[in-house]
Design a protein around this motif. Structure first.
Motif, mmCIF file in Angstrom:
data_model
loop_
_atom_site.group_PDB
_atom_site.id
_atom_site.type_symbol
_atom_site.label_atom_id
_atom_site.label_comp_id
_atom_site.label_asym_id
_atom_site.label_seq_id
_atom_site.Cartn_x
_atom_site.Cartn_y
_atom_site.Cartn_z
ATOM 1 N N SER A 109 -10.984 5.303 -7.035
ATOM 2 C CA SER A 109 -11.561 6.367 -7.794
ATOM 3 C C SER A 109 -12.849 5.925 -7.951
ATOM 4 N N ILE A 110 -13.243 4.752 -8.212
ATOM 5 C CA ILE A 110 -14.892 4.198 -8.352
ATOM 6 C C ILE A 110 -15.432 4.071 -7.037
ATOM 7 N N TYR A 111 -14.743 3.302 -5.888
ATOM 8 C CA TYR A 111 -15.206 2.995 -4.614
ATOM 9 C C TYR A 111 -15.646 4.219 -3.823
ATOM 10 N N PHE A 112 -14.507 5.150 -4.137
ATOM 11 C CA PHE A 112 -14.640 6.347 -3.183
ATOM 12 C C PHE A 112 -14.780 7.516 -4.141
ATOM 13 N N PRO A 113 -16.022 7.664 -4.804
ATOM 14 C CA PRO A 113 -16.171 8.688 -5.848
ATOM 15 C C PRO A 113 -16.259 10.352 -5.205
ATOM 16 N N ASP A 114 -16.500 10.116 -3.879
ATOM 17 C CA ASP A 114 -16.387 11.491 -3.463
ATOM 18 C C ASP A 114 -15.111 12.168 -2.850
ATOM 19 N N ASP A 115 -14.050 11.199 -2.834
ATOM 20 C CA ASP A 115 -13.008 11.432 -2.195
ATOM 21 C C ASP A 115 -11.925 12.428 -3.065
ATOM 22 N N SER A 116 -11.213 13.320 -2.461
ATOM 23 C CA SER A 116 -10.351 14.232 -3.329
ATOM 24 C C SER A 116 -9.141 13.360 -3.750
ATOM 25 N N PRO A 117 -8.448 13.941 -4.664
ATOM 26 C CA PRO A 117 -7.147 13.384 -5.071
ATOM 27 C C PRO A 117 -6.125 13.058 -3.981
ATOM 28 N N GLU A 118 -5.994 13.976 -2.876
ATOM 29 C CA GLU A 118 -5.477 13.912 -1.735
ATOM 30 C C GLU A 118 -5.731 12.598 -1.026
ATOM 31 N N GLU A 119 -7.022 12.361 -0.866
ATOM 32 C CA GLU A 119 -7.507 11.249 0.064
ATOM 33 C C GLU A 119 -7.450 9.996 -0.596
ATOM 34 N N LEU A 120 -7.517 10.026 -1.905
ATOM 35 C CA LEU A 120 -7.261 8.825 -2.712
ATOM 36 C C LEU A 120 -5.633 8.504 -2.521
ATOM 37 N N ASP A 121 -4.981 9.524 -2.603
ATOM 38 C CA ASP A 121 -3.309 9.242 -2.396
ATOM 39 C C ASP A 121 -3.082 8.518 -1.044
ATOM 40 N N ARG A 122 -3.784 9.066 -0.174
ATOM 41 C CA ARG A 122 -3.758 8.529 1.376
ATOM 42 C C ARG A 122 -4.170 6.941 1.189
ATOM 43 N N TRP A 123 -5.094 6.670 0.554
ATOM 44 C CA TRP A 123 -5.460 5.204 0.391
ATOM 45 C C TRP A 123 -4.490 4.438 -0.277
ATOM 46 N N GLY A 124 -3.678 4.915 -1.200
ATOM 47 C CA GLY A 124 -2.583 4.316 -1.932
ATOM 48 C C GLY A 124 -1.415 3.957 -1.022
ATOM 49 N N GLN A 125 -1.244 5.244 -0.107
ATOM 50 C CA GLN A 125 -0.039 5.044 0.735
ATOM 51 C C GLN A 125 -0.530 4.003 1.788
ATOM 52 N N LEU A 126 -1.596 3.895 2.273
ATOM 53 C CA LEU A 126 -1.962 2.651 3.021
ATOM 54 C C LEU A 126 -1.772 1.274 2.571
ATOM 55 N N ARG A 127 -1.900 1.110 1.248
ATOM 56 C CA ARG A 127 -1.623 0.066 0.762
ATOM 57 C C ARG A 127 -0.107 -0.121 0.433
ATOM 58 N N ILE A 128 0.549 0.620 0.274
ATOM 59 C CA ILE A 128 2.008 0.628 0.234
ATOM 60 C C ILE A 128 2.621 0.162 1.412
ATOM 61 N N ARG A 129 2.077 0.716 2.453
ATOM 62 C CA ARG A 129 2.474 0.403 3.779
ATOM 63 C C ARG A 129 2.053 -1.050 4.385
ATOM 64 N N ARG A 130 1.134 -1.542 4.115
ATOM 65 C CA ARG A 130 0.496 -2.953 4.003
ATOM 66 C C ARG A 130 1.551 -3.805 3.155
ATOM 67 N N GLN A 131 1.838 -3.352 2.290
ATOM 68 C CA GLN A 131 2.620 -4.302 1.392
ATOM 69 C C GLN A 131 3.904 -4.762 1.758
ATOM 70 N N SER A 132 4.449 -3.969 2.704
ATOM 71 C CA SER A 132 5.743 -4.194 3.221
ATOM 72 C C SER A 132 5.776 -5.628 4.109
ATOM 73 N N ILE A 133 4.703 -6.193 4.502
ATOM 74 C CA ILE A 133 4.723 -7.288 5.285
ATOM 75 C C ILE A 133 5.269 -8.420 4.368
ATOM 76 N N VAL A 134 4.933 -8.311 3.097
ATOM 77 C CA VAL A 134 5.140 -9.525 2.202
ATOM 78 C C VAL A 134 6.497 -9.170 1.645
ATOM 79 N N GLN A 135 7.063 -7.992 1.465
ATOM 80 C CA GLN A 135 8.325 -7.959 0.742
ATOM 81 C C GLN A 135 9.696 -7.288 1.792
ATOM 82 N N ARG A 136 9.118 -7.260 2.913
ATOM 83 C CA ARG A 136 10.162 -7.024 3.932
ATOM 84 C C ARG A 136 11.387 -7.938 3.940
ATOM 85 N N ARG A 137 12.515 -7.723 4.390
ATOM 86 C CA ARG A 137 13.578 -8.874 4.649
ATOM 87 C C ARG A 137 13.551 -9.675 5.685
ATOM 88 N N ALA A 138 13.233 -9.078 6.787
ATOM 89 C CA ALA A 138 13.106 -9.902 8.058
ATOM 90 C C ALA A 138 11.875 -10.529 8.451
#
Length: 295
Positions: free
Chosen positions: A137-166
């Motif tokens: 919200s600080i780094y992307f001050p002009d982004d809408s709440p929906e765009e900020l949500d997409r950044w969050g979703q990207l992080r969640i997808r990235r984090q799967s490489i650490v927590q996946r079983r295989a």
């Protein structure tokens, strides 16, 4: 044109994107080779980023047409193809890689191990949604709440490489104590973030150490954030691809696959690990500070 020579980061990335594009539309090496009037082995070398082939801009554009890439994707592919061996050793790529082609995320996805040092904030792979949202919200001050949500979703997808079983990625990470004490969001956000770090550090594939203020500057000077990405070994014990050092900067990110750069950062990592608290002591510090933030 890409002249013959050792595999370089831009060439390897170009090959990976072309391979993924071919697979997405269900074409074989033989089929695309026939369309391009190439041998199967030439196309295979291009997709692996190996030496032994000359790739013209015209060829890149034709492959992009076959793979149905859009204009932005095609421009990024051409930009990768234009990078020379001399320029690719240590270079900012923000001016040639479009936002839709995040080079670091692409490398991170196929890495088998990551060596991380952060003196400033929690790496994206380990951020809680609230911590990440406070930063975005600080780094992307002009982004809408929906765009900020997409950044969050990207992080969640990235984090799967650490927590996946295989075959989760192996992480060896050192965080400076300042990361723990710099408030991002609220004290409640920090408490949850530090508990998350403590919990995830119990995983077998994650080694997390804290470099305390008392350690001073173990390398002899201040070192900025970096990641060493390794890509594993083949059946013969050879590197599947050269390691890459990623250095994050305010005005642009830099990548290097030079052996001498890798050596410097591996030495810095070894020195920093020796100066840091051990894994158990680091986890205890995280839990204690989480309690302090929660009160």
């Amino acid at each position: 044109m890409i002249d013959e020579g050792r595999s370089t980061l831009p060439r390897r990335q170009l090959g990976r994107y072309l391979r993924d594009g071919r697979n997405e539309i269900g074409l074989t090496l033989e089929q695309v080779g026939t369309m391009m009037q190439w041998s199967k082995s030439k196309l295979s070398r291009i997709e692996k980023g190996e030496k032994g082939g000359r790739l013209r801009e015209l060829d890149v554009r034709e492959l992009c047409r076959i793979y149905e890439f859009d204009d932005e994707m095609m421009a990024a592919m051409v930009a990768l193809a234009e990078q020379s061996d001399e320029k690719c050793w240590w270079q900012t790529y923000d001016d040639v890689i479009r936002k839709s082609l995040n080079m670091y995320v692409g490398l991170e996805t196929v890495a088998t191990s990551l060596t991380i040092f952060r003196p400033d904030l929690v790496p994206g792979l380990f951020q809680t949604p609230e911590y990440a949202r406070a930063l975005d919200s600080i780094y992307f001050p002009d982004d809408s709440p929906e765009e900020l949500d997409r950044w969050g979703q990207l992080r969640i997808r990235r984090q799967s490489i650490v927590q996946r079983r295989a075959q989760p990625v192996a992480v060896d990470m050192v965080l400076h104590e300042s990361v723990l004490r710099t408030v991002v969001g609220t004290h409640k956000v920090m408490a949850a973030q530090l508990r998350h770090l403590a919990d995830i550090s119990t995983r077998d594939n994650v080694l997390l150490r804290i470099l305390p203020f008392e350690a001073g500057f173990p390398v002899g000077l201040s070192v900025g954030p970096y990641v060493i990405l390794d890509f594993g070994l083949d059946a013969k014990g050879n590197e599947i691809a050269p390691s890459v050092v990623y250095v994050e900067g305010f005005t642009g990110d830099m990548y290097s696959d030079r052996r001498q750069d890798e050596s410097v950062y591996r030495t810095a990592s070894a020195v920093t690990r020796r100066a840091a608290l051990d894994v158990v002591a680091s986890r205890n510090v995280l839990r204690q500070m989480a309690k302090e933030f929660a009160t």
